[in-house]
Design a protein around this motif. Sequence first.
Motif, PDB file in Angstrom:
ATOM      1  N   PRO A  99       0.890  -1.675   0.159  1.00 50.06           N
ATOM      2  CA  PRO A  99      -0.281   0.591  -0.035  1.00 50.06           C
ATOM      3  C   PRO A  99       0.778   1.466   0.061  1.00 50.06           C
ATOM      4  N   GLY A 116       2.734   1.624  -3.611  1.00 49.75           N
ATOM      5  CA  GLY A 116       2.289   1.582  -3.485  1.00 49.75           C
ATOM      6  C   GLY A 116       2.428   3.207  -2.903  1.00 49.75           C
ATOM      7  N   LYS A 135       1.437   1.717  -7.555  1.00 46.07           N
ATOM      8  CA  LYS A 135      -0.013   1.586  -6.844  1.00 46.07           C
ATOM      9  C   LYS A 135      -0.765   2.405  -6.810  1.00 46.07           C
ATOM     10  N   PHE A 137      -2.790   4.372  -4.591  1.00 48.04           N
ATOM     11  CA  PHE A 137      -3.066   3.684  -3.328  1.00 48.04           C
ATOM     12  C   PHE A 137      -4.038   4.841  -2.317  1.00 48.04           C
ATOM     13  N   PRO A 138      -5.114   4.504  -1.624  1.00 47.00           N
ATOM     14  CA  PRO A 138      -6.357   4.428  -1.859  1.00 47.00           C
ATOM     15  C   PRO A 138      -6.883   4.792  -2.893  1.00 47.00           C
ATOM     16  N   THR A 163      -5.989   1.037  -7.327  1.00 51.70           N
ATOM     17  CA  THR A 163      -6.466   0.194  -6.581  1.00 51.70           C
ATOM     18  C   THR A 163      -7.357   1.203  -5.418  1.00 51.70           C
ATOM     19  N   GLY A 164      -8.418   0.838  -4.570  1.00 54.56           N
ATOM     20  CA  GLY A 164      -9.063   1.538  -3.576  1.00 54.56           C
ATOM     21  C   GLY A 164     -10.159   1.894  -4.036  1.00 54.56           C
TER      22      GLY A 164
END
Length: 218
Positions: A99, A116, A135, A137-138, A163-164
Motif C-alpha cells: 500500500p 503504493g 499502485k 492507493f487508495p 487500486t482501492g
Amino acid sequence: MTAPSLTDSSMTTDRIMRLAPVIPVLVIEDLAHAVPLGRALVAGGLPVLEITLRTPVAMDCIERMAGEIEGAVVGAGTVLTPAMRRAVAAVGGRFCVSPGLIEGEGDEGAVPLLPGIATATELMAGLAAGFTRFKLFPANVVGGVEALKAFASPFSQAKFCPTGGVNAANAADYLALSNVICVGGSWVAPSDAVRAGDWARITDLARAAAGLARGPTG
Ligand code: 3PG
C-alpha cells in the motif's frame, strides 16, 4: 507486444501488469478456497492474482496457488516490510504489492515490488528508489482519475495500477488513461461468492473484467 512466458522468472513488474487489465485483490480466509478461487479467475482470463497478507493462511495460499494453478502468476499484497517481501519469494510468489513505499526497499530485491503512493512527494521518493511502476492507493480517496491525469505530465516515466475503490463501474475510466497499465480490485471475487463456492459467478466476473479495453499504455 509478445506475451511473456508465464514461467519466466525474470518477468518484471511491468510485464506482469500487462498480462491482464485487472489484478484481483484477494483476501482468502480458508485455505481450501485458494486453488478453486484462483482457477476460476484464471479461467475467466485474469492470470495475475494478488493474495493479501491479511489472513493467517495467506502465505500457504500463495505457495499452494503458485504450485497448483496452471497459467497463474501468483503474488502477494499488503506487503509492509522487507522481511515480508523475502518471505513471499521463499514460498514461490512472483511479485509483491504494497500500500505504500517500504523503507529501504528499492526496485531490485527478492521479488518484483509494486509500491503504493498517494502523493507527488511519495511518487518522487519512489522514483528516487528506482521504481517507475506504482499502485495508486487508495485510488478513489486520493483523487482517482483526476490525480492520475495530473501526474501524467510531470511524471511521464511513472505508470500506475490504481487500486482501492476501483470496480466494474469505474475501471474503464482508469484504464483509458495514458499512464494506467492495469487496475486492481476485489470486485471480481465477492466474499459471498467465495464463501458459497460459486466459482462460476467468479469466472463470469473475471471474464467481464478481462474484456475491459485498455488505453494507449496497456
Ligand atoms: C485493498 O487493499 O483491499 C485493495 O485496494 C482493494 O480495494 P477494493 O476492495 O476497494 O477493491
